[in-house]
Scaffold this active site. Structure first.
Site, mmCIF file in Angstrom:
data_model
loop_
_atom_site.group_PDB
_atom_site.id
_atom_site.type_symbol
_atom_site.label_atom_id
_atom_site.label_comp_id
_atom_site.label_asym_id
_atom_site.label_seq_id
_atom_site.Cartn_x
_atom_site.Cartn_y
_atom_site.Cartn_z
ATOM 1 N N HIS A 314 0.836 -1.209 0.000
ATOM 2 C CA HIS A 314 0.000 0.000 0.000
ATOM 3 C C HIS A 314 0.867 1.253 0.000
ATOM 4 O O HIS A 314 1.858 1.347 0.704
ATOM 5 C CB HIS A 314 -1.038 -0.002 1.118
ATOM 6 C CG HIS A 314 -0.536 0.115 2.520
ATOM 7 N ND1 HIS A 314 -0.216 1.332 3.106
ATOM 8 C CD2 HIS A 314 -0.328 -0.818 3.477
ATOM 9 C CE1 HIS A 314 0.161 1.133 4.355
ATOM 10 N NE2 HIS A 314 0.118 -0.163 4.603
ATOM 11 N N ASP A 326 6.145 0.747 6.700
ATOM 12 C CA ASP A 326 4.686 0.628 6.575
ATOM 13 C C ASP A 326 4.159 1.741 5.665
ATOM 14 O O ASP A 326 3.761 2.785 6.141
ATOM 15 C CB ASP A 326 4.037 0.716 7.953
ATOM 16 C CG ASP A 326 2.547 0.417 7.928
ATOM 17 O OD1 ASP A 326 2.080 -0.204 6.946
ATOM 18 O OD2 ASP A 326 1.853 0.806 8.880
ATOM 19 N N GLU A 360 -4.986 2.229 2.612
ATOM 20 C CA GLU A 360 -5.089 1.060 3.503
ATOM 21 C C GLU A 360 -5.194 1.491 4.955
ATOM 22 O O GLU A 360 -5.968 0.907 5.733
ATOM 23 C CB GLU A 360 -3.877 0.146 3.301
ATOM 24 C CG GLU A 360 -3.941 -1.158 4.070
ATOM 25 C CD GLU A 360 -3.415 -1.078 5.505
ATOM 26 O OE1 GLU A 360 -3.718 -1.988 6.308
ATOM 27 O OE2 GLU A 360 -2.715 -0.094 5.828
ATOM 28 N N GLU A 361 -4.414 2.488 5.354
ATOM 29 C CA GLU A 361 -4.363 2.882 6.762
ATOM 30 C C GLU A 361 -5.690 3.407 7.286
ATOM 31 O O GLU A 361 -5.956 3.355 8.479
ATOM 32 C CB GLU A 361 -3.274 3.934 6.979
ATOM 33 C CG GLU A 361 -1.857 3.475 6.692
ATOM 34 C CD GLU A 361 -1.335 2.426 7.664
ATOM 35 O OE1 GLU A 361 -2.099 1.988 8.546
ATOM 36 O OE2 GLU A 361 -0.168 2.030 7.528
ATOM 37 N N ASP A 388 2.984 -6.282 3.609
ATOM 38 C CA ASP A 388 2.615 -5.163 4.485
ATOM 39 C C ASP A 388 3.019 -5.460 5.922
ATOM 40 O O ASP A 388 2.290 -5.177 6.863
ATOM 41 C CB ASP A 388 1.114 -4.880 4.389
ATOM 42 C CG ASP A 388 0.694 -3.640 5.169
ATOM 43 O OD1 ASP A 388 1.569 -2.801 5.475
ATOM 44 O OD2 ASP A 388 -0.503 -3.512 5.481
ATOM 45 N N HIS A 459 3.891 3.031 12.751
ATOM 46 C CA HIS A 459 2.968 4.128 13.044
ATOM 47 C C HIS A 459 3.565 5.204 13.957
ATOM 48 O O HIS A 459 2.835 5.900 14.651
ATOM 49 C CB HIS A 459 1.666 3.605 13.683
ATOM 50 C CG HIS A 459 0.795 2.844 12.732
ATOM 51 N ND1 HIS A 459 -0.523 2.523 13.019
ATOM 52 C CD2 HIS A 459 1.035 2.327 11.501
ATOM 53 C CE1 HIS A 459 -1.044 1.847 12.009
ATOM 54 N NE2 HIS A 459 -0.110 1.718 11.073
#
Length: 496
Positions: A314, A326, A360-361, A388, A459
Site C-alpha cells: 500500500h 509501513d 489502507e491505513e 505489508d 505508526h
C-alpha cells in the site's frame, strides 16, 4: 541331564533359522526402499508442476533480486524525496504519479484506478499536566501524545479535565456509571514486548490494538470528555504511536489520542496518589473525501494475459514518519518484481499485476474500489500477494486458501532455501488489501517476516528509511518475485 540335539535335529534347526532370516530380510525390503525413497525425496525434492527450466529461472530471479539495488533506490525516493503519504495529501498524489511513471518506464501497461479516500489532517496536538499530587508552585508537566487517525478536535483552546486510568474494559465496567463523566479516560493496555521478542509481534499487536480502535466508543458511552490509549508498540523512547480509531455513529464523537508508554506509566503512578488534571489540545480536521488512485501496472502474460497474479503493497502511510516499513517497503518489493521480469525479458504464461493500494491505513478504500471494479473478473485472479509487514528477514510464505497449496508450493520453498525462506504457513489472512480477494477464494500470500522489531517503529515518527536493511529488503524482493513467477507460469493455476 543337560538338554542336547542330535546332528539331524541341529541341522534341521539351522536350516529353519536360515529360512526365517531370509524371509525376514525379504519382508523388510519394501520398508527399506520406502525409507530410502523418503530420504531421497527430502534431499532431492521434486520440481512439482514446474519443469527443471522453470525452477532454474526461479533461481536466477532469486539471485538477481539479491544483487539488484532497485527496490532500495525506489524506497528511498518514496520516503526521503516524497515523504509521508497520508491519503488525500499532496504527497500521496505525488507518490501515485511517481510510481505510475516508474512502471511505465519498465514497459508495463499502467492504469490509474480512481477511488475516493478519507482526507484527515492532524493539526496541533499537545498535552500537559496542570495539577497533580506533590506538584510545585506554577508547575506543569508535558505529556507526549499524538491524535489517533480520524479523531475529532477539542475546543480550539483545549480542554482541561481530571484523568481516570483503567487497565481494561473489565476495570472500566467495575467503576460507577458516572465515574468518568466529563473526564479524560486513559486505557492502559500494555503491548506484550516479551511476545514480540519471540517473533510474535503481530500477535502482541493484535492483543493491544483493540483498545486503540474501540476507546472513543467506550469512553463516549460513559460520558468521557476525551480518551487516551497507551501506545501500541514495543519501543519505549517516548514515541507515541498513531493509527486509525473508530466511532459509534450512535454516540457523541470525542477527541482521541495515544500517549507514550512512559507517560502512561507516569499517569498511572500519579493517579494512584490522588487527583490529576490534564490540559489536552487537539486540532485535527476531517475534510471532504478526496480523489485518489490505485496504481495498477500489468506485465502481460504470454499465453493467458486475462489471468492475473497480483504483487502489491500500500502506497499511503501515516504522517508522523515517512512510511518506510509501513508500507513503502511493500510497494518497493512489488515494483522490484516487475523490474526483474523486465530486466530478464521473462513474460510468464499469465499476467503479473502490480498494485500500489491507496488508503489502507484509513479503511482500505482503494482495495474496496478494486473489488467493485473487478467483481466480474475474480475467477481470472489466480493468486494475490501483498507485503505489508515491514522489511525484516523473510523466513517463508504465509498462504491462505486450500490446504493443498502447502504441498503444491513445496518446490518453491526449496528455491528459496538459500535465503532461509522455506516455511509455508497457513494463515486466515495474508494482507488487508487482498483480504476481499481471499474471501472470494483467490489463493493469497504474503512474505513471512521477522516481526521482532517491526512494532518498535510502526505508526511512529521513527518509521524512516534508516530502519531498512538493504539486504533483507532484497530477500523480500526475492520471495515476492519467485512466488509471483511460479504462480504465473505454472501449467495449471494454483489449487483453488
Amino acid at each position: 541331564m543337560p538338554f542336547s540335539f542330535d546332528f539331524q535335529t541341529r541341522s534341521a534347526l539351522i536350516a529353519f533359522l536360515l529360512l526365517l532370516a531370509a524371509a525376514s530380510s525379504l519382508a523388510q525390503q519394501p520398508q527399506a526402499a520406502s525409507t530410502l525413497q523418503q530420504i531421497t525425496s527430502e534431499l532431492e525434492p521434486s520440481n512439482g508442476v514446474w519443469t527443471a527450466q522453470q525452477i532454474a529461472a526461479m533461481g536466477r530471479l532469486r539471485d538477481a533480486a539479491l544483487r539488484d539495488a532497485y527496490a532500495t533506490t525506489e524506497l528511498q525516493h518514496l520516503t526521503d524525496n516524497i515523504g509521508p503519504r497520508l491519503s488525500g495529501s499532496p504527497q500521496a498524489q505525488q507518490a501515485v504519479e511517481y510510481v505510475a511513471a516508474e512502471m511505465r518506464a519498465l514497459g508495463a501497461e499502467v492504469q490509474m484506478e480512481k477511488t475516493t479516500v478519507p482526507h484527515w489532517v492532524r493539526g496541533v496536538e499537545t498535552g500537559q499536566l496542570v495539577s497533580w499530587p506533590g506538584m510545585g508552585p506554577d508547575a506543569t508537566q508535558k505529556i507526549v501524545l499524538t491524535a489517533l487517525g480520524g479523531s475529532v478536535a477539542t475546543p480550539a483552546e483545549g480542554l482541561t479535565a481530571e484523568v481516570i486510568v483503567v487497565d481494561s474494559l473489565k476495570d472500566l465496567n467495575a467503576l460507577s456509571p458516572d465515574a468518568v463523566k466529563g473526564k479524560i479516560l486513559l486505557f492502559n493496555e500494555h503491548f506484550d514486548k516479551r511476545l514480540a521478542a519471540q517473533g510474535l509481534g503481530f500477535e502482541a499487536y493484535g492483543q493491544a490494538v483493540a483498545y486503540r480502535a474501540g476507546a472513543p466508543a467506550l469512553g463516549a458511552s460513559r460520558g468521557a470528555a476525551a480518551v487516551l490509549v497507551r501506545s501500541v508498540g514495543g519501543a519505549e523512547y517516548r514515541l507515541p504511536h498513531t493509527g486509525m480509531t473508530e466511532y459509534d455513529p450512535q454516540l457523541t464523537k470525542i477527541p482521541a489520542a495515544s500517549v507514550t508508554a512512559e507517560d502512561a506509566d507516569l499517569l498511572v503512578h500519579l493517579t494512584s496518589q490522588g487527583h490529576v488534571r490534564m490540559k489536552l489540545t487537539l486540532t485535527p480536521q476531517t475534510l471532504p473525501r478526496a480523489d485518489s488512485y490505485n496504481v495498477i501496472a500489468d506485465w502481460k502474460g504470454s499465453e493467458h494475459p486475462e489471468q492475473v497474479v497480483i504483487v502489491s503493497g500500500h502506497l499511503d502511510s501515516w504522517d508522523l514518519g515517512t512510511g518506510a516499513i509501513d508500507d513503502g517497503a511493500g510497494v518497493a518489493v512489488a515494483m522490484q518484481a516487475i523490474h526483474l521480469l523486465s530486466q530478464s525479458g521473462i513474460h510468464p504464461r499469465r499476467t503479473i499485476r502490480f498494485v500500489a493500494w491507496m488508503a489502507e491505513e484509513e479503511g482500505s478504500d482503494g482495495a474496496q474500489t478494486y473489488l467493485a471494479e473487478h467483481s466480474g473478473d475474480i475467477a481470472n485472479h489466480v493468486g494475490a500477494i501483498e507485503s505489508d509487514s515491514g522489511a525484516g528477514h523473510p523466513t517463508g510464505i504465509y498462504l491462505a486458501g486450500k490446504p493443498e497449496l502447502q504441498a503444491w508450493l513445496h518446490p518453491i520453498s526449496q528455491v528459496l532455501e538459500p535465503i532461509g525462506a522455506t516455511q509455508l504457513v497457513i494463515s486466515k489472512e495474508t494482507g488487508a488489501d487482498i483480504s476481499g480477494l481471499t474471501d472470494k477464494g483467490v489463493p493469497s500470500f504474503a512474505p513471512l517476516q521477522d516481526g521482532r522489531f517491526y512494532f518498535n517503529y510502526h505508526h511512529t515518527a521513527a518509521d524512516t528509511f534508516d530502519k531498512i536493511d538493504a539486504h533483507e529488503l532484497n530477500e523480500n524482493s526475492a520471495v515476492m518475485t519467485v512466488l509471483a513467477y511460479a504462480l504465473a507460469d505454472s501449467p495449471q493455476p494454483a489449487p483453488r
